[in-house]
Design an enzyme around this catalytic site. Structure first.
Site, mmCIF file in Angstrom:
data_model
loop_
_atom_site.group_PDB
_atom_site.id
_atom_site.type_symbol
_atom_site.label_atom_id
_atom_site.label_comp_id
_atom_site.label_asym_id
_atom_site.label_seq_id
_atom_site.Cartn_x
_atom_site.Cartn_y
_atom_site.Cartn_z
ATOM 1 N N CYS A 72 0.884 -1.096 0.051
ATOM 2 C CA CYS A 72 -0.123 0.039 -0.086
ATOM 3 C C CYS A 72 0.905 1.095 0.085
ATOM 4 C CB CYS A 72 -1.014 0.065 1.413
ATOM 5 S SG CYS A 72 -1.683 -1.425 1.466
ATOM 6 N N TRP A 123 -3.840 -2.054 -1.232
ATOM 7 C CA TRP A 123 -3.885 -3.439 -1.959
ATOM 8 C C TRP A 123 -4.323 -4.307 -0.846
ATOM 9 C CZ3 TRP A 123 -1.191 -7.998 -1.495
ATOM 10 C CH2 TRP A 123 -1.391 -8.940 -2.468
ATOM 11 N N GLY A 127 1.760 -3.234 5.282
ATOM 12 C CA GLY A 127 2.303 -4.393 5.885
ATOM 13 C C GLY A 127 1.148 -5.299 6.280
ATOM 14 N N GLU A 132 9.479 -15.008 -19.266
ATOM 15 C CA GLU A 132 9.130 -13.606 -19.057
ATOM 16 C C GLU A 132 8.264 -13.152 -20.375
ATOM 17 O OE1 GLU A 132 9.946 -11.207 -17.267
ATOM 18 O OE2 GLU A 132 9.527 -9.587 -18.011
ATOM 19 N N LYS A 173 4.413 -11.360 -19.088
ATOM 20 C CA LYS A 173 3.745 -10.348 -19.460
ATOM 21 C C LYS A 173 2.414 -10.656 -20.229
ATOM 22 C CE LYS A 173 6.008 -8.465 -17.918
ATOM 23 N NZ LYS A 173 7.234 -8.390 -17.297
ATOM 24 N N GLU A 213 -0.036 -11.240 -16.727
ATOM 25 C CA GLU A 213 -0.516 -10.107 -16.314
ATOM 26 C C GLU A 213 -0.994 -8.946 -16.911
ATOM 27 O OE1 GLU A 213 2.749 -8.281 -13.783
ATOM 28 O OE2 GLU A 213 4.087 -8.313 -15.424
ATOM 29 N N HIS A 253 8.439 -34.228 -24.313
ATOM 30 C CA HIS A 253 8.331 -35.025 -22.946
ATOM 31 C C HIS A 253 6.892 -34.564 -22.512
ATOM 32 C CE1 HIS A 253 12.489 -36.236 -23.139
ATOM 33 N NE2 HIS A 253 12.951 -34.904 -23.208
ATOM 34 N N LYS A 290 2.718 -2.950 -7.937
ATOM 35 C CA LYS A 290 4.218 -2.769 -8.471
ATOM 36 C C LYS A 290 5.160 -3.347 -7.507
ATOM 37 C CE LYS A 290 7.481 -1.425 -11.548
ATOM 38 N NZ LYS A 290 7.407 -2.263 -12.587
#
Ligand code: M6R
Length: 585
Positions: free
Chosen positions: A2, A74, A101, A461, A465, A468, A484, A580
């Protein structure tokens, strides 16, 4: 995850707080709130949504008073509701608190407080702080802060405003920074919260409490002993977070890469040498990071092994607790992190230090907790990254990794800043072809990305992207693993992106492309050479040094994810459920 901010000064607090919260919204963006003091009363306005929306509906910036606190949330404990939005007040409404926290013992504290007659109006862990302060206030604000901090278990940074106009903050395992302006003080999660007003900062340490009352600042520890920290001058450029002509920060940051890959090469020579000396002489090396930064760690490991003949192990920071327990005392932990505030990364650093390891880090925020815990650090120098998806910080990390590897192998790579810039510019100019690929992928529910060797971390990576930003299920697969198992997934309408530039992996990956095509899947090739097997070819420039391909092949993947986000009506800067900086475990 936050953002918290407090202000006490000569100006109207609310517009300043709203402005600061907009700058720190990347830390959390599901709800917003502000409390100010006017005429001896604490006023609170809060609600769910982004800063701009909540400010519009509640006219937060018109709240009266020159003292106040603010928050963007958040959610961790309690759903996304107006009543769970911060600030939280105690029963008498004479104290309000914003917190970042997790208070681990909040259930026990809440039960004790409820038994004493306190009535709670939210489901959050934070509210216990307000009630504890209320109980402890009889001995004065100083004592109330100390006693409250001593009762809390977990990790926290909080700022409280008291009816008499005092603001106070405390920090334990979450960042908290004081901004010292000519006409007032700020207490903030990030320098971005006050950098537009002052570049003078005091970085609080774990176990610090600060109080600003009648414009005097006092800092002491949880035992009440005075603490002195220097005032640091923070670079103004850190505050440069304008998205300019671009529709989104993410798009701007993707485009910034033509400059930022060059900026990553601008290192302080002494620090660079120290970093390389420590790394080059290490007996055992572990490299850690989370999310995108972990993908850089994988690439670093490959580069060190192949070109520096140096062995290293990689550990996801969230797994470090289990994987690093048998570290040798003279090990090196290389921590990679854009923000330098990721809780998992900081925990792995703490664990490694407790076992006698030295810490090297590659980071973007040079004022971060990670920078301050490292024996040596290198900065990616790419400026603030606001979009939740890491883009320019990833290529900045890669550019740095190439530089360090080049030093360790006595120039065997021949890194060239100019070559990086031209190559990145070429890919960015190829947006039309990338848009065509995005059209082919639109509506897909599963996308696979395949690559070998250095291209495998890039496949991971790219998949991250797509997940998200576009909310599409995507999976990065080491191309040799296809037979496999994953080959069973290939059928008509499956979309596969092959990372296949002309290097030692090329012919094997082309064979994989044929195997996939034979099962009816659509194959999109990202390569410097065209091949009939591709249903769509995204051209990237040919490079003299094949080890540099990851730097350019990731860019089409970033653009694809951005374009699919728009097609799926996702705000690419603020994807749902994410923040972030992940400062909680
Ligand atoms: O600031 P950090 O590099 O430590 O952040 C690590 C991850 O949280 C981050 O890379 C995350 O995975 C990004 N949103 C990916 O785009």
């Amino acid at each position: 995850m936050c953002s918290i901010i407090g202000y006490k000064g000569k100006n109207s607090a609310a517009p300043i707080l709203v402005d600061s919260l907009k700058k720190m919204e990347y830390r959390g963006y599901d709800s917003v709130g502000v409390a100010t003091i006017d005429d001896g009363s604490i006023l609170v306005r809060k609600g769910i949504g982004k800063v701009i929306e909540v400010n519009k509906s509640l006219n937060i910036s018109e709240m009266a008073g020159k003292i106040g606190i603010g928050h963007t949330r958040w959610a961790t404990h309690g759903g996304v509701t107006d009543s769970n939005a911060h600030p939280h007040s105690a029963c008498n409404k004479n104290i309000a608190v914003v917190h970042n926290g997790i208070i681990e013992n909040y259930k026990e504290l809440k039960a004790e407080l409820t038994a004493k007659g306190h009535v709670f109006s939210s489901e959050t862990d934070t509210e216990v702080i307000a009630h504890l302060l209320e109980i402890n206030i009889s001995g004065g604000i100083r004592k109330a802060m100390i006693d409250t901090c001593k009762s809390l278990k977990g990790n926290f940074a909080f700022v409280a405003v008291f009816q008499d106009g005092t603001i106070a903050g405390a920090r334990y395992e979450e960042p908290l920074i004081i901004g010292v302006a000519n006409d007032g003080y700020f207490i903030s999660s990030d320098v971005l919260g006050f950098l537009q007003y002052t570049d003078k900062a005091i970085f609080l340490e774990n176990g610090d409490i600060c109080i600003v009352d009648s414009s005097k600042l006092e800092i002491f520890d949880f035992e009440g002993s005075p603490v002195a920290h220097p005032i640091t001058q923070v670079a103004w450029e850190l505050g440069d977070i304008d998205k300019g002509k671009y529709a989104h920060h993410t798009l701007k940051e993707i485009n910034d890469q033509k400059q930022t890959v060059v900026h990553a090469g601008r290192q302080d020579e002494v620090m660079m040498q120290k970093f390389c000396d420590i790394l080059g002489n290490a007996k055992s090396i572990y490299i850690t990071g989370s999310g995108t930064s972990y993908h850089s760690a994988l690439l670093f490991k490959h580069m060190l092994a192949r070109f520096g003949k140096i062995r290293a192990e990689t550990v996801m920071s969230s797994e470090a607790e289990y994987a690093l327990s048998s570290m040798e005392a003279d090990s090196i932990l290389v921590a990679i992190s854009q923000s330098g505030e990721t809780a998992d990364v900081l925990d792995s650093v703490k664990l490694a230090k407790s076992q006698g390891a030295k810490i090297l880090s590659i980071l973007n925020v040079t004022t971060s907790s990670l920078a301050r815990s490292s024996d040596a650090f290198l900065s990616t120098n790419c400026g603030p990254e606001i979009g939740v998806a890491a883009t320019k910080s990833f290529t900045g990390q890669l550019a740095l990794i190439y530089n360090v590897t080049d030093r360790l192998c006595n120039g065997c790579l021949g890194t060239s800043k100019a070559e990086f810039a031209i190559a990145v510019e070429n890919v960015l100019a190829n947006v039309a072809s990338i848009a065509k690929a995005a059209e082919k992928m639109n509506g897909a529910t599963d996308i696979y990305l395949l690559g070998r060797s250095l291209h495998y971390p890039v496949a991971l990576e790219g998949a991250l992207k797509l997940k998200e930003l576009a909310y599409v299920h995507a999976e990065g697969i080491a191309a040799g693993e296809l037979k496999h198992g994953p080959l069973a997934l290939m059928e008509k309408n499956t979309i596969v992106i092959m990372l296949n530039p002309h290097d030692d992996t090329f012919s094997d990956t082309i064979s994989n492309a044929h195997e996939i095509k034979a099962r009816g899947a659509t194959v999109i090739g990202i390569s410097d050479s065209k091949d009939d097997v591709y249903d769509h070819w995204i051209e990237i420039p040919r490079l003299n040094q094949s080890a540099f391909y990851p730097l350019v092949e990731v860019i089409p993947l970033q653009i694809l994810a951005y374009q699919l986000a728009l097609a799926n009506s996702v705000d690419p800067d603020y994807p749902r459920n994410l923040a972030k900086s992940v400062t909680v475990r």
